[in-house]
Enzyme design. Sequence first.
Site, PDB file in Angstrom:
ATOM      1  N   CYS A 141     -13.640   2.136 -14.348  1.00 50.97           N
ATOM      2  CA  CYS A 141     -14.125   3.452 -13.913  1.00 50.97           C
ATOM      3  C   CYS A 141     -12.958   4.436 -13.791  1.00 50.97           C
ATOM      4  O   CYS A 141     -12.986   5.353 -12.998  1.00 50.97           O
ATOM      5  CB  CYS A 141     -14.917   3.331 -12.618  1.00 50.97           C
ATOM      6  N   GLU A 172       0.830  -1.217   0.000  1.00 49.21           N
ATOM      7  CA  GLU A 172       0.000   0.000   0.000  1.00 49.21           C
ATOM      8  C   GLU A 172       0.857   1.257   0.000  1.00 49.21           C
ATOM      9  O   GLU A 172       0.519   2.243  -0.629  1.00 49.21           O
ATOM     10  CB  GLU A 172      -0.965   0.010   1.198  1.00 49.21           C
TER      11      GLU A 172
HETATM   12  N1  ADE Z   1      -4.522   0.493  -5.205  1.00 51.95           N
HETATM   13  C1  ADE Z   1      -3.868   0.681  -4.053  1.00 51.95           C
HETATM   14  N2  ADE Z   1      -4.072  -0.343  -3.228  1.00 51.95           N
HETATM   15  C2  ADE Z   1      -4.880  -1.205  -3.882  1.00 51.95           C
HETATM   16  C3  ADE Z   1      -5.447  -2.444  -3.555  1.00 51.95           C
HETATM   17  N3  ADE Z   1      -5.205  -2.999  -2.375  1.00 51.95           N
HETATM   18  N4  ADE Z   1      -6.236  -3.032  -4.454  1.00 51.95           N
HETATM   19  C4  ADE Z   1      -6.468  -2.446  -5.639  1.00 51.95           C
HETATM   20  N5  ADE Z   1      -5.954  -1.303  -6.012  1.00 51.95           N
HETATM   21  C5  ADE Z   1      -5.166  -0.669  -5.143  1.00 51.95           C
END
Ligand code: ADE
Length: 617
Positions: A338, A171
């Site tokens: 989207c 993340e």
């Molecule tokens: N973008 C950032 N974190 C994400 C996640 N866990 N799943 C999908 N897109 C993301």
Amino acid sequence: MSTTTSSSSSSSPIPGDDTTTSTTENGKLTSSLDMLEKWIEHDDHSYHLNFLNPAQSNKIRVALVEWYRANRRKLPWRGDAGPYDGSTAGYAASASSSNGKGKKRKDEGKDIRSFFASSASSKKKTKTVSSSKSSKSSSDKQKNKKTVEVNQQLQNQEAREVTAYGIWVSEIMLQQTRVEAVIPYWLKWMNSFPTVQDLANATDEEVNSHWAGLGFYRRARYLHQGAKTVVNDENGVVPNTVEELMKVEGIGRYTASAVASIAYGVEVPVVDGNVCRVLSRLTGIANHIKAPVLKDDLGWALAKKIIDVKPIDKQTKESLGTPGEVNQALMELGATYCAPAGSGVDDNDPLKDFYVSTKLGIAIGNAAHSDDPSVRSRVESLVAASTERSKQCKLCDSGGVATAYYNMLERMTSDLSTNSKTKPETIYAISGHASLPIPPPKKSKREEVIAVAVISAQIDKEQCWLMMKRPSEGLLAGQWEFPSTCVWNSSEKAKKEKKGKDKKKAGSKPAAVQVPIIDPDVRSDALDSLLSDIFQASDKHSTDDINKRVQLKNEPIVHIFSHVSHTMWVEHKHVDEEVHNEIWRLNDREVGWLTESMMATVGITSGVRKVLSAVQK
Ligand code: ADE
């Protein structure tokens, strides 16, 4: 994808509007106009929340989860083995070319997986075309070779366990960086630092070298510090609540909620820019996705409505998915179908029937092209009144409805004139979708003019370069770079102008910043002074030759970061001197001679690499 067939939006009920019962053509137009008027006249944010009432949120959640399970990207931090699904960039680019402009998207009719595969191959094609125009440099070839090697490694990856630490790292890396760029970094990181403990034990240099090239280096420092905190205060166990996670360095509400929901199944929403876009289109929010009220405040209340869904009738909990699946589905949808260029009418888009954006587009198109001209003038007087109302919806920008309305009209007018194959109603729907959220206010980039001194010498007959470590705060914190000094920046200029009397009109566009050419003598003097300070701080090196630098080219090297652009004028001098492998300090900054192999271990930024390869040419 079915841009050439009738949009199903016109026949589906308007979400949250239970008055849509009429089935006659006239009845449909009346209720569509009614819905449009409600949107223009709404003055409370509960208007948007109502589109996510429990029944509607339930349907949205089921559709999202079904789509996510069938189509989600295969990614290493999700416990998948290689090869991995990468880019979403091609999707957005190709989707925009079809939107009412008559061109068919290459991926039309394909599902998301085949899209990912085709975007990779279409990228390759583009490269071939461009390489036939200009001969490829050897560094391009090397880069391609490296990409092929990395891709081969990715094919062979085994599945890894999903851990809170792995999700946390992913993340943080994914903030402001695309998934396809993150995958190899994440794998390398997890190989070197497989646990929080390993990361906590790593040196700053090791951490920096693993992050080099990802940008926004403060993220790496916080991650490193955060790992130390988890080891010291939490026995090495990543906390499992949003509240506790937010006490860790570098973890804000977004990351805490992502880790808590994905790794621990905590029932909390996650809101990023992509989710804000989905919410704007699902509920007709006329604002931009970075508006604090949406991104930091009420967007979370809207997304929570989907997280809080409870099973109804004979529905199983399984069919509603976990909070982690729902959050990732929303983020992933916002990055794919989207995305800004998503059409809203694609048959593969799971929320196609739920977007208020497409319904507003159809209503506006029908009103604008009504046989009765009073319909359009009535709508436009309502739009005009909406900008003057004092009591505003908190979620919409003050002029947001008018902006979205006129953007929809402009887009559909242009698309109707250039695309005779697509049904007008489909063009209306796509125009509605494309105009929500509204564009952010324009902000010009900060510009800096930088004088750079590249001084080379030898350590044990190996070429080395004089380098300085950037301060531990701010842009590119803690990264090594060539000695440089800023000789002009646009914020100083803006400050001076602010003091003057010519105040800008509210809402007017910022003027494009003109980057001046700073007198070469001024640039050289600034570098002389910096280099003199550097060598005075070291008792081992002479400075005799240093002032005989030559300017590299007659033009600067420009390197653009997200919010600042560096115009770099580079001067080079090679001194025939054997120097020492040592680090000394100038004030709070470290200085030293680094060979290229040493640079590889500390990691250098792409801006520094650009300068280095220009000098080596
Ligand atoms: N973008 C950032 N974190 C994400 C996640 N866990 N799943 C999908 N897109 C993301």
